[in-house]
Write a protein that holds these residues in place. Structure first.
Motif, mmCIF file in Angstrom:
data_model
loop_
_atom_site.group_PDB
_atom_site.id
_atom_site.type_symbol
_atom_site.label_atom_id
_atom_site.label_comp_id
_atom_site.label_asym_id
_atom_site.label_seq_id
_atom_site.Cartn_x
_atom_site.Cartn_y
_atom_site.Cartn_z
ATOM 1 N N ASN A 15 3.482 64.851 -75.275
ATOM 2 C CA ASN A 15 2.763 65.175 -76.568
ATOM 3 C C ASN A 15 2.788 66.712 -76.918
ATOM 4 O O ASN A 15 3.020 67.399 -76.051
ATOM 5 C CB ASN A 15 1.243 64.903 -76.030
ATOM 6 C CG ASN A 15 1.020 63.220 -76.394
ATOM 7 O OD1 ASN A 15 1.670 62.720 -76.929
ATOM 8 N ND2 ASN A 15 0.126 63.061 -75.340
ATOM 9 N N PRO A 16 2.688 66.998 -78.139
ATOM 10 C CA PRO A 16 2.930 68.476 -78.602
ATOM 11 C C PRO A 16 1.803 69.278 -77.865
ATOM 12 O O PRO A 16 2.274 70.460 -77.984
ATOM 13 C CB PRO A 16 3.100 68.038 -80.177
ATOM 14 C CG PRO A 16 2.117 66.849 -80.137
ATOM 15 C CD PRO A 16 2.516 65.942 -79.206
ATOM 16 N N ARG A 17 0.868 68.640 -77.857
ATOM 17 C CA ARG A 17 -0.384 69.630 -77.208
ATOM 18 C C ARG A 17 -1.502 68.653 -76.916
ATOM 19 O O ARG A 17 -1.401 67.322 -76.920
ATOM 20 C CB ARG A 17 -0.959 70.251 -78.538
ATOM 21 C CG ARG A 17 -1.445 69.321 -79.694
ATOM 22 C CD ARG A 17 -2.015 70.122 -81.031
ATOM 23 N NE ARG A 17 -2.690 69.317 -81.842
ATOM 24 C CZ ARG A 17 -1.948 68.442 -82.575
ATOM 25 N NH1 ARG A 17 -0.581 68.440 -82.744
ATOM 26 N NH2 ARG A 17 -2.590 67.818 -83.491
ATOM 27 N N PRO A 18 -2.530 68.827 -75.891
ATOM 28 C CA PRO A 18 -3.549 68.279 -75.601
ATOM 29 C C PRO A 18 -4.142 67.523 -76.708
ATOM 30 O O PRO A 18 -4.485 68.476 -77.755
ATOM 31 C CB PRO A 18 -4.615 69.000 -74.718
ATOM 32 C CG PRO A 18 -3.526 70.498 -74.390
ATOM 33 C CD PRO A 18 -2.570 70.513 -75.493
ATOM 34 N N SER A 19 -4.620 66.321 -76.564
ATOM 35 C CA SER A 19 -5.146 65.595 -78.012
ATOM 36 C C SER A 19 -6.529 66.143 -78.360
ATOM 37 O O SER A 19 -6.578 66.290 -79.479
ATOM 38 C CB SER A 19 -5.018 64.061 -77.506
ATOM 39 O OG SER A 19 -6.317 63.964 -76.969
ATOM 40 N N GLY A 20 -7.422 66.482 -77.482
ATOM 41 C CA GLY A 20 -8.535 66.779 -77.831
ATOM 42 C C GLY A 20 -9.355 65.808 -78.589
ATOM 43 O O GLY A 20 -10.545 65.926 -78.988
ATOM 44 N N GLY A 21 -9.038 64.494 -78.532
ATOM 45 C CA GLY A 21 -9.668 63.590 -79.510
ATOM 46 C C GLY A 21 -10.530 62.596 -78.400
ATOM 47 O O GLY A 21 -10.710 63.104 -77.382
ATOM 48 N N LEU A 22 -10.959 61.624 -79.027
ATOM 49 C CA LEU A 22 -12.053 60.814 -78.385
ATOM 50 C C LEU A 22 -11.295 59.919 -77.112
ATOM 51 O O LEU A 22 -11.959 59.349 -76.292
ATOM 52 C CB LEU A 22 -12.714 59.911 -79.152
ATOM 53 C CG LEU A 22 -13.692 60.463 -80.281
ATOM 54 C CD1 LEU A 22 -14.372 59.450 -81.045
ATOM 55 C CD2 LEU A 22 -14.843 61.354 -79.516
ATOM 56 N N MET A 23 -10.113 59.390 -77.543
ATOM 57 C CA MET A 23 -9.350 58.602 -76.683
ATOM 58 C C MET A 23 -8.639 59.390 -75.319
ATOM 59 O O MET A 23 -7.544 59.422 -75.146
ATOM 60 C CB MET A 23 -8.358 58.027 -77.259
ATOM 61 C CG MET A 23 -8.825 56.740 -78.504
ATOM 62 S SD MET A 23 -7.710 56.167 -79.119
ATOM 63 C CE MET A 23 -7.397 57.120 -80.717
#
Length: 334
Positions: free
Chosen positions: A237-245
């Protein structure tokens, strides 16, 4: 960002025989979770939808299957020394539970952004937790230092034949339960991060039902496995997602799972946080189960229409149910 090309050929230790061996090893230790169906959900999407409720598994996710299978293959000295895992939460809980069942120490390396429920649950099972900052630290390096200092054994979250075979027992159960219902699936969707669950489930289900349409589902913008399949090599991944999943937010696809998935005609799908929240609400309304955002990704692909499964029999895995209350309130409010 990518690594070396993935080796060709079947991964040693992950064939249907290895998955059957894992099932025998795990008998009596894990839950044979139900394969749920709701006529109301069927009408909503225009298909027969069968949901494997791994959110009802021991520790609230499928992860205990792979962790315990891998642990039970270790020799006595290795078990006594203990095990280390790095995890966004669900694998950590699975390893912590497996270690308690086997009577060995465990250390779980987790991001400091992991949901509190997952950190607390690892500790409840008796594991030591070590938190790291994913913006500035590498989880594998943190784990490597612990391994060197304490002489423990690493149980990877996905890139391990024993772990993959254990996760494949989910697919064996789906096949058995579908046959009990007199149904032959047309399509399977599996939530995907590193690919341990997807590789195991697709191996088991394609053995039972040749000709399946195979889908993996990832967070939008963080489809590292789909990009890995397209590139023929491991992608990150380009960066940590930081999303809910968070359950699907691991930084890199697994080389061994990728090698397995390349044997199937796999389509990669993505869903947004909002679509995952809507699917969590649908799981509550129609199936009466609690599913976390990452665990609801495949259901989100079906409910949102991103997977066209009209007039089909479709199976999917609700892979986890460890969700913080405030996030779950958002799902029910939508």
């Amino acid at each position: 960002m990518s690594a070396a090309p993935v080796p060709d050929g079947t991964v040693p230790g992950l064939g249907i025989d290895a998955i059957h061996e894992a099932a025998r090893r795990l008998t009596g230790h894990v839950v044979r979770t139900p394969l749920l169906n709701s006529p109301m959900l069927d009408e909503l999407v225009g298909a027969r939808v069968l949901v494997k409720a791994e959110c009802l598994q021991l520790t609230g996710s499928f992860k205990v299957r792979g962790a315990l299978n891998a642990l039970l293959t270790l020799d006595e000295d290795a078990r006594r020394a203990g095990i280390v895992a790095y995890s966004a939460g669900n694998h950590g809980q699975g390893v912590a539970a497996a270690a308690r069942l086997a009577g060995c120490p465990a250390v779980i390396v987790m991001p400091n952004s992991a949901p509190r429920i997952k950190v607390d649950n690892c500790r409840w099972w008796g594991a030591e937790t070590v938190l790291y900052d994913p913006r500035t630290e590498d989880r594998e390096e943190v784990a490597r230092k612990i391994l060197q200092m304490r002489g423990m054994t690493l149980v990877p979250p996905f890139d391990d034949p024993g772990v993959m075979a254990g996760q494949g027992t989910v697919g064996l159960e789906i096949a058995e339960q579908a046959r009990e219902l007199g149904l032959t699936p047309d399509t399977v969707l599996v939530n995907c991060s590193g690919g341990g669950l997807a590789s195991g489930v697709l191996t088991a289900l394609n053995d039972a039902f040749p000709g399946l349409a195979n889908h993996i589902v990832e967070p939008a913008g963080f489809d590292k496995m789909a990009r890995s399949l397209a590139a023929g090599r491991v992608c990150a991944n380009p960066r940590p997602s930081g999303g809910l999943m968070d359950a699907l937010a691991g930084p890199v696809a697994g080389a061994r799972p990728l090698a397995v998935l390349r044997h199937y005609d796999v389509t990669g799908l993505t869903v947004t946080d909002e679509e995952a929240l809507a699917a969590m609400g649908a799981a509550h309304r129609f199936l009466k189960i609690v599913v976390e955002p990452g665990g609801a990704a495949s259901l989100a692909a079906v409910v949102s229409g991103k997977a066209d499964v009209r007039d089909e029999v479709v199976v999917l895995v609700a892979s986890g149910g460890n969700v913080d209350p405030e996030v779950y309130r958002r799902a029910l409010a939508d």
